[in-house]
Write a protein that holds these residues in place. Structure first.
Motif, PDB file in Angstrom:
ATOM      1  N   LYS A  66     -45.990 -60.234  21.109  1.00 27.22           N
ATOM      2  CA  LYS A  66     -47.248 -59.820  21.047  1.00 27.22           C
ATOM      3  C   LYS A  66     -47.716 -58.391  21.280  1.00 27.22           C
ATOM      4  N   LEU A  67     -47.236 -58.249  22.625  1.00 23.28           N
ATOM      5  CA  LEU A  67     -47.637 -56.738  23.242  1.00 23.28           C
ATOM      6  C   LEU A  67     -47.206 -55.716  22.398  1.00 23.28           C
ATOM      7  N   ARG A  68     -45.866 -56.015  22.025  1.00 25.91           N
ATOM      8  CA  ARG A  68     -45.020 -54.774  21.296  1.00 25.91           C
ATOM      9  C   ARG A  68     -45.934 -54.580  20.063  1.00 25.91           C
ATOM     10  N   LYS A  69     -46.378 -55.814  19.308  1.00 23.67           N
ATOM     11  CA  LYS A  69     -46.939 -55.515  17.954  1.00 23.67           C
ATOM     12  C   LYS A  69     -48.212 -55.008  18.294  1.00 23.67           C
ATOM     13  N   GLU A  70     -49.073 -55.079  19.109  1.00 20.82           N
ATOM     14  CA  GLU A  70     -50.466 -54.471  19.430  1.00 20.82           C
ATOM     15  C   GLU A  70     -50.149 -52.884  19.677  1.00 20.82           C
ATOM     16  N   LEU A  71     -49.075 -52.528  20.518  1.00 19.59           N
ATOM     17  CA  LEU A  71     -48.776 -51.347  20.836  1.00 19.59           C
ATOM     18  C   LEU A  71     -48.433 -50.382  19.646  1.00 19.59           C
ATOM     19  N   LEU A  72     -47.859 -51.045  18.639  1.00 16.80           N
ATOM     20  CA  LEU A  72     -47.452 -50.536  17.456  1.00 16.80           C
ATOM     21  C   LEU A  72     -48.687 -50.319  16.646  1.00 16.80           C
ATOM     22  N   LYS A  73     -49.495 -51.146  16.468  1.00 19.18           N
ATOM     23  CA  LYS A  73     -50.594 -51.077  15.833  1.00 19.18           C
ATOM     24  C   LYS A  73     -51.445 -49.741  16.457  1.00 19.18           C
ATOM     25  N   ALA A  74     -51.701 -49.868  17.652  1.00 22.53           N
ATOM     26  CA  ALA A  74     -52.242 -48.572  18.306  1.00 22.53           C
ATOM     27  C   ALA A  74     -51.665 -47.374  18.186  1.00 22.53           C
ATOM     28  N   ALA A  75     -50.485 -47.071  17.961  1.00 26.95           N
ATOM     29  CA  ALA A  75     -49.456 -46.129  17.950  1.00 26.95           C
ATOM     30  C   ALA A  75     -49.777 -45.400  16.484  1.00 26.95           C
ATOM     31  N   GLN A  76     -49.870 -46.193  15.534  1.00 29.97           N
ATOM     32  CA  GLN A  76     -50.061 -45.932  14.176  1.00 29.97           C
ATOM     33  C   GLN A  76     -51.507 -45.601  13.932  1.00 29.97           C
ATOM     34  N   ALA A  77     -52.484 -46.204  14.784  1.00 26.66           N
ATOM     35  CA  ALA A  77     -53.924 -45.675  14.647  1.00 26.66           C
ATOM     36  C   ALA A  77     -54.070 -44.180  15.036  1.00 26.66           C
ATOM     37  N   ALA A  78     -53.204 -44.016  16.229  1.00 23.10           N
ATOM     38  CA  ALA A  78     -53.401 -42.676  17.040  1.00 23.10           C
ATOM     39  C   ALA A  78     -52.824 -41.661  16.309  1.00 23.10           C
ATOM     40  N   SER A  79     -51.828 -41.951  15.304  1.00 26.44           N
ATOM     41  CA  SER A  79     -50.947 -40.811  14.543  1.00 26.44           C
ATOM     42  C   SER A  79     -50.400 -41.084  13.073  1.00 26.44           C
ATOM     43  N   GLU A  80     -50.954 -40.382  12.117  1.00 21.75           N
ATOM     44  CA  GLU A  80     -50.457 -40.675  10.889  1.00 21.75           C
ATOM     45  C   GLU A  80     -49.247 -39.923  10.613  1.00 21.75           C
ATOM     46  N   GLU A  81     -48.869 -38.670  11.096  1.00 22.05           N
ATOM     47  CA  GLU A  81     -47.692 -37.866  10.875  1.00 22.05           C
ATOM     48  C   GLU A  81     -47.344 -37.408  12.057  1.00 22.05           C
ATOM     49  N   PRO A  82     -46.231 -37.630  12.628  1.00 22.32           N
ATOM     50  CA  PRO A  82     -45.134 -38.608  11.895  1.00 22.32           C
ATOM     51  C   PRO A  82     -45.589 -39.941  12.011  1.00 22.32           C
ATOM     52  N   HIS A  83     -45.193 -40.666  11.299  1.00 23.01           N
ATOM     53  CA  HIS A  83     -45.530 -42.153  10.853  1.00 23.01           C
ATOM     54  C   HIS A  83     -44.634 -43.189  12.085  1.00 23.01           C
ATOM     55  N   VAL A  84     -45.520 -43.832  12.874  1.00 24.58           N
ATOM     56  CA  VAL A  84     -44.607 -44.744  13.828  1.00 24.58           C
ATOM     57  C   VAL A  84     -43.957 -46.027  13.068  1.00 24.58           C
ATOM     58  N   GLU A  85     -42.744 -46.133  13.316  1.00 21.83           N
ATOM     59  CA  GLU A  85     -42.353 -47.549  12.218  1.00 21.83           C
ATOM     60  C   GLU A  85     -42.044 -48.529  13.169  1.00 21.83           C
ATOM     61  N   ALA A  86     -41.884 -48.201  14.447  1.00 21.38           N
ATOM     62  CA  ALA A  86     -41.294 -49.543  15.329  1.00 21.38           C
ATOM     63  C   ALA A  86     -41.776 -49.004  16.744  1.00 21.38           C
ATOM     64  N   ILE A  87     -41.711 -50.016  17.504  1.00 17.79           N
ATOM     65  CA  ILE A  87     -41.745 -49.579  19.044  1.00 17.79           C
ATOM     66  C   ILE A  87     -40.655 -50.628  19.607  1.00 17.79           C
ATOM     67  N   TYR A  88     -39.833 -49.915  20.753  1.00 14.23           N
ATOM     68  CA  TYR A  88     -38.799 -50.316  21.491  1.00 14.23           C
ATOM     69  C   TYR A  88     -39.222 -50.318  22.943  1.00 14.23           C
ATOM     70  N   ILE A  89     -39.140 -51.399  23.461  1.00 14.32           N
ATOM     71  CA  ILE A  89     -39.379 -51.666  25.052  1.00 14.32           C
ATOM     72  C   ILE A  89     -38.211 -51.423  25.739  1.00 14.32           C
ATOM     73  N   THR A  90     -37.738 -50.393  26.403  1.00  7.96           N
ATOM     74  CA  THR A  90     -36.633 -50.407  27.237  1.00  7.96           C
ATOM     75  C   THR A  90     -36.660 -50.335  28.614  1.00  7.96           C
TER      76      THR A  90
END
Length: 207
Positions: free
Chosen positions: A177-201
């Motif tokens: 759930k956290l990864r999906k929320e972080l992806l949504k936040a990143a996509q809202a912060a920047s349209e270009e380049p577009h964030v397609e995925a979040i990897y928790i390493t």
């Protein structure tokens, strides 16, 4: 003289009658003993035959059960354990949720580690986390990501992380759930380049 002579035959006659009676008694006793022995032998023979028949029946029943057990294969080993099957299914679901949808990712950008105080009210707890971004588009090879892009994305992600409690993000479902929320936040912060995925390493919660 005549009286003596007449008494002798009477005595012999009495003695002969007594012997005859004794023989009859002896014969009767022998006959009774023979009947008794015959009856005892018959009873013993009948009891032995009944016991032998019962033993044969018991052995036959035991043999039938064993042969039935051999005929009926034990399928318990072939059938999967319900708990094991359930655990395997749960693991498959967890793995599927842990993998982001990254078909459109062209490049991976690693962000500096996050160190965030969590929102736990009982005690101070913090999260150390490293995230990589999967971005789309055709960027130039070796081109460094724009600093403004990184700053905007990190800022949006920090806003999400600082509102989380430790018990919300420790489980597999919580991380998904956290990864999906972080992806949504990143996509809202920047349209270009577009964030397609979040990897928790990297993910450490200090308890």
């Amino acid at each position: 003289m005549s009286e003596t002579q007449s008494e002798i035959p009477n005595a012999e006659k009495a003695e002969g009658g007594g012997k005859k009676k004794s023989k009859i008694k002896l014969i009767l006793i022998v006959v009774i003993l023979l009947f008794g022995a015959a009856g005892g032998f018959y009873y013993w023979r009948s009891s032995s035959a009944a016991a032998a028949a019962k033993s044969d029946k018991s052995e036959k029943s035991s043999s039938d059960k064993k042969s039935q057990a051999k005929k009926e294969p034990d399928d318990s080993e072939d059938q999967p354990d319900p708990e094991e099957k359930k655990s395997s299914k749960k693991s498959d679901i967890s793995l599927k949720n842990a993998l982001p949808e990254d078909e459109d990712v062209k490049k991976v950008v690693e962000l500096p580690p996050f160190i965030v105080n969590l929102a736990d009210s009982e005690s101070a707890r913090y999260l150390r986390m490293t995230i990589s971004l999967g971005v789309g588009g055709e960027g130039k090879e070796g081109e460094k990501p724009d600093q403004l892009f990184i700053t905007r994305v990190r800022n949006a992600m920090l806003a999400v992380l600082s509102e989380k409690k430790s018990d919300e993000i420790l489980s597999v479902e919580g991380k998904t759930k956290l990864r999906k929320e972080l992806l949504k936040a990143a996509q809202a912060a920047s349209e270009e380049p577009h964030v397609e995925a979040i990897y928790i390493t990297d993910f450490i919660v200090q308890l």
